[in-house]
Scaffold this motif. Structure first.
Motif, PDB file in Angstrom:
ATOM      1  N   GLY A  26       0.788  -1.232   0.000  1.00 52.19           N
ATOM      2  CA  GLY A  26       0.000   0.000   0.000  1.00 52.19           C
ATOM      3  C   GLY A  26       0.815   1.275   0.000  1.00 52.19           C
ATOM      4  O   GLY A  26       0.256   2.362   0.199  1.00 52.19           O
ATOM      5  N   LEU A  27       2.110   1.167  -0.206  1.00 44.62           N
ATOM      6  CA  LEU A  27       2.954   2.351  -0.296  1.00 44.62           C
ATOM      7  C   LEU A  27       4.071   2.111  -1.298  1.00 44.62           C
ATOM      8  O   LEU A  27       4.366   0.964  -1.648  1.00 44.62           O
ATOM      9  N   ALA A  28       4.667   3.204  -1.745  1.00 47.64           N
ATOM     10  CA  ALA A  28       5.812   3.112  -2.660  1.00 47.64           C
ATOM     11  C   ALA A  28       7.042   2.830  -1.816  1.00 47.64           C
ATOM     12  O   ALA A  28       7.746   3.735  -1.374  1.00 47.64           O
ATOM     13  N   PHE A  29       7.291   1.561  -1.594  1.00 48.02           N
ATOM     14  CA  PHE A  29       8.271   1.137  -0.590  1.00 48.02           C
ATOM     15  C   PHE A  29       9.631   1.788  -0.786  1.00 48.02           C
ATOM     16  O   PHE A  29      10.261   2.215   0.180  1.00 48.02           O
ATOM     17  N   SER A  30      10.078   1.878  -2.011  1.00 42.46           N
ATOM     18  CA  SER A  30      11.421   2.414  -2.260  1.00 42.46           C
ATOM     19  C   SER A  30      11.524   3.899  -1.928  1.00 42.46           C
ATOM     20  O   SER A  30      12.624   4.441  -1.881  1.00 42.46           O
ATOM     21  N   CYS A  96       8.377  -2.755  12.983  1.00 42.77           N
ATOM     22  CA  CYS A  96       8.976  -2.020  11.884  1.00 42.77           C
ATOM     23  C   CYS A  96       8.135  -0.773  11.628  1.00 42.77           C
ATOM     24  O   CYS A  96       6.949  -0.704  11.983  1.00 42.77           O
ATOM     25  N   ALA A  97       8.772   0.213  11.034  1.00 37.47           N
ATOM     26  CA  ALA A  97       8.134   1.499  10.795  1.00 37.47           C
ATOM     27  C   ALA A  97       8.655   2.082   9.492  1.00 37.47           C
ATOM     28  O   ALA A  97       9.790   1.806   9.087  1.00 37.47           O
ATOM     29  N   ALA A  98       7.809   2.905   8.863  1.00 35.62           N
ATOM     30  CA  ALA A  98       8.151   3.520   7.574  1.00 35.62           C
ATOM     31  C   ALA A  98       8.062   5.029   7.673  1.00 35.62           C
ATOM     32  O   ALA A  98       7.153   5.576   8.305  1.00 35.62           O
ATOM     33  N   ARG A  99       9.011   5.686   7.011  1.00 34.66           N
ATOM     34  CA  ARG A  99       9.109   7.150   7.056  1.00 34.66           C
ATOM     35  C   ARG A  99       9.354   7.663   5.653  1.00 34.66           C
ATOM     36  O   ARG A  99      10.333   7.277   5.014  1.00 34.66           O
ATOM     37  N   ARG A 100       8.486   8.574   5.173  1.00 33.97           N
ATOM     38  CA  ARG A 100       8.563   8.996   3.789  1.00 33.97           C
ATOM     39  C   ARG A 100       9.591  10.113   3.579  1.00 33.97           C
ATOM     40  O   ARG A 100       9.256  11.216   3.161  1.00 33.97           O
ATOM     41  N   ASP A 112       5.836   7.405   9.852  1.00 34.22           N
ATOM     42  CA  ASP A 112       4.459   7.600   9.403  1.00 34.22           C
ATOM     43  C   ASP A 112       3.584   6.366   9.605  1.00 34.22           C
ATOM     44  O   ASP A 112       2.381   6.488   9.836  1.00 34.22           O
ATOM     45  N   TYR A 113       4.181   5.195   9.485  1.00 31.93           N
ATOM     46  CA  TYR A 113       3.405   3.958   9.554  1.00 31.93           C
ATOM     47  C   TYR A 113       4.136   2.937  10.420  1.00 31.93           C
ATOM     48  O   TYR A 113       5.377   2.904  10.438  1.00 31.93           O
TER      49      TYR A 113
END
Length: 124
Positions: A26-30, A96-100, A112-113
């Motif tokens: 659901g996100l542009a992982f790269s 784990c976490a994602a930051r744009r 962010d996630y």
């Protein structure tokens, strides 16, 4: 919607190894820097490791430096945490976490996630 799903946790003896995976959708992982955090019972969530959008820029908490390795496979939308020489004090739920943005950070509030976490237990 964005989903981060951790896997690979479990019970291991002191000195053992585990590899955690975090599959993103659901996100542009790269386009996202990724981080790993952990939270032990009764303690605050703490930073473990982070990796930038492009492979090569990583950094670690002092407590895991030399034992843990973070990596990512953008083709598989997955980030990994290889954990070696595990100690009882590594016991925690790992997130784990994602930051744009380009680089990771040790500050949980800047991600962010988040995933739901996977339990790691190291027996003495």
């Amino acid at each position: 919607q964005v989903q981060l799903v951790e896997s690979g946790g479990g019970l291991v003896q002191t000195g053992g190894s585990l590899r955690l995976s975090c599959a993103a959708s659901g996100l542009a992982f790269s386009s996202y820097a990724m981080g790993w955090f952990r939270q032990a019972p009764g303690k605050e969530r703490e930073f473990v490791a982070a990796i930038s959008r492009s492979v090569g820029n990583t950094y670690y908490a002092d407590s895991v430096k030399g034992r843990f390795t973070i990596s990512r496979d953008n083709a598989k939308n997955t980030v990994y945490l290889q954990m070696n020489s595990l100690k009882p004090e590594d016991t925690a739920v790992y997130y784990c976490a994602a930051r744009r943005v380009y680089g990771g950070t040790a500050y949980a509030s800047e991600y962010d996630y988040w995933g739901q976490g996977t339990q790691v237990t190291v027996s003495s």
